[in-house]
Design a protein around this motif. Structure first.
Motif, short mmCIF file in Angstrom:
data_model
loop_
_atom_site.label_atom_id
_atom_site.label_comp_id
_atom_site.label_asym_id
_atom_site.label_seq_id
_atom_site.Cartn_x
_atom_site.Cartn_y
_atom_site.Cartn_z
N ILE A 95 46.03 -31.44 -21.75
CA ILE A 95 47.42 -32.13 -21.52
C ILE A 95 46.88 -33.48 -20.51
N GLU A 96 46.16 -33.29 -19.79
CA GLU A 96 45.59 -34.48 -18.85
C GLU A 96 44.97 -35.58 -19.79
N HIS A 152 45.47 -27.18 -19.76
CA HIS A 152 45.43 -28.11 -18.77
C HIS A 152 44.82 -29.33 -19.06
N ARG A 208 47.79 -37.24 -21.51
CA ARG A 208 48.71 -38.28 -20.56
C ARG A 208 47.76 -39.38 -20.26
N SER A 209 46.73 -39.29 -20.24
CA SER A 209 45.77 -40.49 -19.95
C SER A 209 45.88 -41.47 -21.11
N PHE A 230 48.27 -41.34 -23.44
CA PHE A 230 49.60 -42.17 -23.35
C PHE A 230 49.70 -43.16 -22.37
N ASP A 231 49.19 -43.09 -21.00
CA ASP A 231 49.40 -44.07 -19.99
C ASP A 231 48.61 -45.41 -20.31
#
Length: 142
Positions: free
Chosen positions: A131-132, A128, A135-136, A138-139
């Motif tokens: 992955i977070e 988790h 994501r951060s 990528f964003d």
């Protein structure tokens, strides 16, 4: 060489997955007839996984399932229970009381999904944070 869950090495798991996908393509099955697509759609659904996990503790009534998963709507509980029953993963028992009470439980087939789901849940729990972080990143880059 990496070691996965249940003593399966990553290369062995990768070969198994690649082999299955190649077999299905070799059989010339259209994407809609992939033998596992419908199964993966069901068990990959978050509500199905959460309901199966709830029923792993034993039979539950509708309201107990709803309380165990507070963010799910009554409509989604009903729909997911119907879908899981249709797939043979759960059984519905109606008791002749006034008003009638209904209980849901895992079937023997439904019990067989618990071990693989537990592996996925453990992986998700371990992964988790990573992955977070991805994501951060990528964003921020997009």
């Amino acid at each position: 060489m990496g070691q996965g869950e249940a003593g399966v090495t990553i290369p062995a798991a990768s070969a198994t997955l690649r082999g299955a996908l190649a077999d299905w393509r070799h059989e010339g099955l259209p994407n809609g007839q992939c033998p596992v697509r419908g199964v993966l759609d069901r068990i990959g659904d978050k509500w199905s996984t959460l309901i199966l996990g709830t029923l792993a503790a034993g039979p539950h009534r509708f309201s107990a399932i709803k309380r165990a998963i507070p963010e799910i709507s009554k409509r989604m509980v009903a729909q997911t229970l119907r879908d899981l029953e249709r797939d043979g993963l759960i059984a519905r028992t109606v008791f002749p009381t006034k008003p009638p009470s209904v209980e849901y439980r895992l079937t023997p087939l439904g019990e067989t999904i618990l071990e693989p789901l537990a592996v996925v849940v453990r992986w998700a729990d371990r992964s988790h944070a990573e992955i977070e972080k991805a994501r951060s990143a990528f964003d921020r880059s997009g």
